[in-house]
Enzyme design. Structure first.
Site, mmCIF file in Angstrom:
data_model
loop_
_atom_site.group_PDB
_atom_site.id
_atom_site.type_symbol
_atom_site.label_atom_id
_atom_site.label_comp_id
_atom_site.label_asym_id
_atom_site.label_seq_id
_atom_site.Cartn_x
_atom_site.Cartn_y
_atom_site.Cartn_z
ATOM 1 N N HIS A 237 0.842 -1.198 0.000
ATOM 2 C CA HIS A 237 0.000 0.000 0.000
ATOM 3 C C HIS A 237 0.885 1.258 0.000
ATOM 4 O O HIS A 237 0.669 2.185 -0.808
ATOM 5 C CB HIS A 237 -0.897 -0.035 1.241
ATOM 6 C CG HIS A 237 -1.754 1.182 1.429
ATOM 7 N ND1 HIS A 237 -3.106 1.180 1.213
ATOM 8 C CD2 HIS A 237 -1.448 2.448 1.838
ATOM 9 C CE1 HIS A 237 -3.593 2.388 1.464
ATOM 10 N NE2 HIS A 237 -2.604 3.174 1.855
ATOM 11 N N GLU A 238 1.879 1.281 0.877
ATOM 12 C CA GLU A 238 2.772 2.448 0.962
ATOM 13 C C GLU A 238 3.676 2.546 -0.270
ATOM 14 O O GLU A 238 4.009 3.651 -0.714
ATOM 15 C CB GLU A 238 3.619 2.378 2.239
ATOM 16 C CG GLU A 238 2.815 2.433 3.529
ATOM 17 C CD GLU A 238 1.956 3.684 3.633
ATOM 18 O OE1 GLU A 238 2.376 4.740 3.115
ATOM 19 O OE2 GLU A 238 0.872 3.599 4.216
ATOM 20 N N HIS B 213 1.905 4.450 -2.912
ATOM 21 C CA HIS B 213 2.089 5.897 -2.734
ATOM 22 C C HIS B 213 3.466 6.326 -3.232
ATOM 23 O O HIS B 213 3.613 7.342 -3.925
ATOM 24 C CB HIS B 213 1.965 6.280 -1.256
ATOM 25 C CG HIS B 213 0.582 6.176 -0.705
ATOM 26 N ND1 HIS B 213 -0.504 6.809 -1.261
ATOM 27 C CD2 HIS B 213 0.105 5.517 0.402
ATOM 28 C CE1 HIS B 213 -1.587 6.551 -0.544
ATOM 29 N NE2 HIS B 213 -1.243 5.769 0.469
ATOM 30 N N ASP C 158 -5.939 8.591 3.587
ATOM 31 C CA ASP C 158 -5.743 8.905 2.170
ATOM 32 C C ASP C 158 -6.969 9.596 1.584
ATOM 33 O O ASP C 158 -6.846 10.464 0.709
ATOM 34 C CB ASP C 158 -5.445 7.628 1.385
ATOM 35 C CG ASP C 158 -4.137 6.978 1.818
ATOM 36 O OD1 ASP C 158 -3.227 7.721 2.234
ATOM 37 O OD2 ASP C 158 -4.028 5.746 1.741
#
Length: 377
Positions: free
Chosen positions: A67-68, A71, A164
């Protein structure tokens, strides 16, 4: 939050874990082990259930890491440098050098993480049925991780900082209103409202006998309020670092001496300084209106005193380009990067014509930022 332990580096980005992550890993392993032990029929051996619990917890944090990374990859594509990715007890965070300069770029960076989580959820849930041909336990593992990623993706899309979804809301308001500050205000207010709602819902659930679930909702809401406040402060600080120019923080901590002056003149300049300041100022060398370079105290240390009247400072000049420098019209965050990369902890400030106009150091930057924030020490 400290930097934690660096596990590895991915494309120049350190991947780190906080010590608190180990505590969370133990908690999640225990929770998942209990679920496997109670839901699998016939009951699996204790060692197998603990192994599945540990595997699920590790893969959950791997999902958070992906997930990170979503980003981070999008941030790099938008021209934003990623400093590190850190896992801690409440999830993960990708630290970036600065905020994206455009609203839509910020939106794409914020949306990339939840999109990765939702795609992982879709893939795992679709794989759950065929995985049953290998083992029912594999089906349960895929289903469990798929649902967790679905929750992770949807929860992060809630429209409030620091989630987010709050960053997406901020970017949308910024895009349509033309004001980044307005976007930040709306997203922060939405985040406070969501966190307060969670605390109220947790309190009501606790009064109705919800026990653990009520306490958890209240803790999540309380954490959300604190994180919202920190995120808002960080965004305000980022905005200040974008708005302030180097000229707003520059001071004049350099001396000027003609190139034909003897080294003894340099010694006299140093003797005029008080003890705390001695040797702190740069000494720049000029010839009339022309800047030639600079000189340090090394010649005074290397040469005998008898040579100080025979040699000039021009004989020992060093080029100005060897000093760390930043133009006065640049945003102050660029000065921070230059100063932090400098061994001397300061930089030469150059005018639009490329001529020395002042200096800037950590104290100058701190005073300018605090003044803009309205903080007085």
């Amino acid at each position: 939050m400290g930097e934690g332990w660096t596990l590895l580096t991915f494309r120049g980005v350190p991947l780190r874990i906080q010590p608190s992550w180990l505590f969370a890993l133990a908690i999640f392993t225990t929770l998942f082990q209990g679920r496997y032990a109670s839901e699998v029929t016939p009951a699996v051996p204790m060692l197998v259930s603990w192994g599945l619990g540990l595997a699920t917890a590790l893969m959950l944090f791997l999902s958070v890491l992906l997930h990170e990374l979503g980003h981070a990859v999008m941030a790099v594509r938008e021209g934003v440098k990623v400093l590190s990715i850190t896992l801690f007890h409440l999830g993960g965070i990708a630290r970036v050098e600065k905020e994206c300069a455009t609203a839509m770029g910020s939106l794409r960076i914020a949306a990339a993480g939840p999109l990765v989580s939702l795609l992982l959820a879709l893939g795992l849930l679709l794989a759950a049925v065929p995985a049953g041909a290998v083992s029912p336990l594999l089906t349960l593992l895929c289903t469990q991780l798929g649902l967790l990623n679905l929750m992770l993706g949807l929860f992060n899309l809630l429209p409030g900082l620091p989630l987010d979804g709050g960053l997406i809301l901020k970017a949308l308001v910024w895009q349509f209103s033309g004001s980044q500050k307005r976007g930040m205000q709306v997203a922060a207010a939405s985040g406070r409202a969501l966190a307060t709602l969670l605390i109220v819902m947790g309190g009501l659930l606790l009064l109705q006998g919800g026990g653990f679930n009520g306490v958890m909702l209240m803790l999540i809401g309380w954490f959300g309020l604190g994180a919202n406040r920190s995120q808002s402060q960080m965004l305000v600080l980022h905005q200040v670092l974008q708005d302030l120019k180097v000229a707003d923080a520059a001071s004049r901590r350099f001396r000027v001496i003609e190139s034909d002056q003897p080294l003894r003149k340099l010694s006299q300049l140093r003797l005029q300084d008080d003890e705390a300041k001695r040797g702190a100022d740069w000494v720049l060398i000029c010839r009339g209106p022309h800047w030639l370079g600079w000189v340090d105290d090394q010649p005074l240390r290397d040469l005998p005193v008898q040579q100080w009247d025979l040699q000039t400072v021009g004989d020992h000049l060093r080029p100005l380009e060897s000093l760390p420098s930043v133009v006065e019209s640049a945003p102050i965050w660029q000065a921070i990067n230059v100063v932090e990369a400098s061994d001397q902890g300061r930089a030469l400030v150059l005018s639009p014509a490329g001529l020395p106009a002042g200096t800037v150091d950590r104290m100058d930057i701190a005073e300018a930022v605090l003044k803009r924030l309205g903080v007085r020490l």
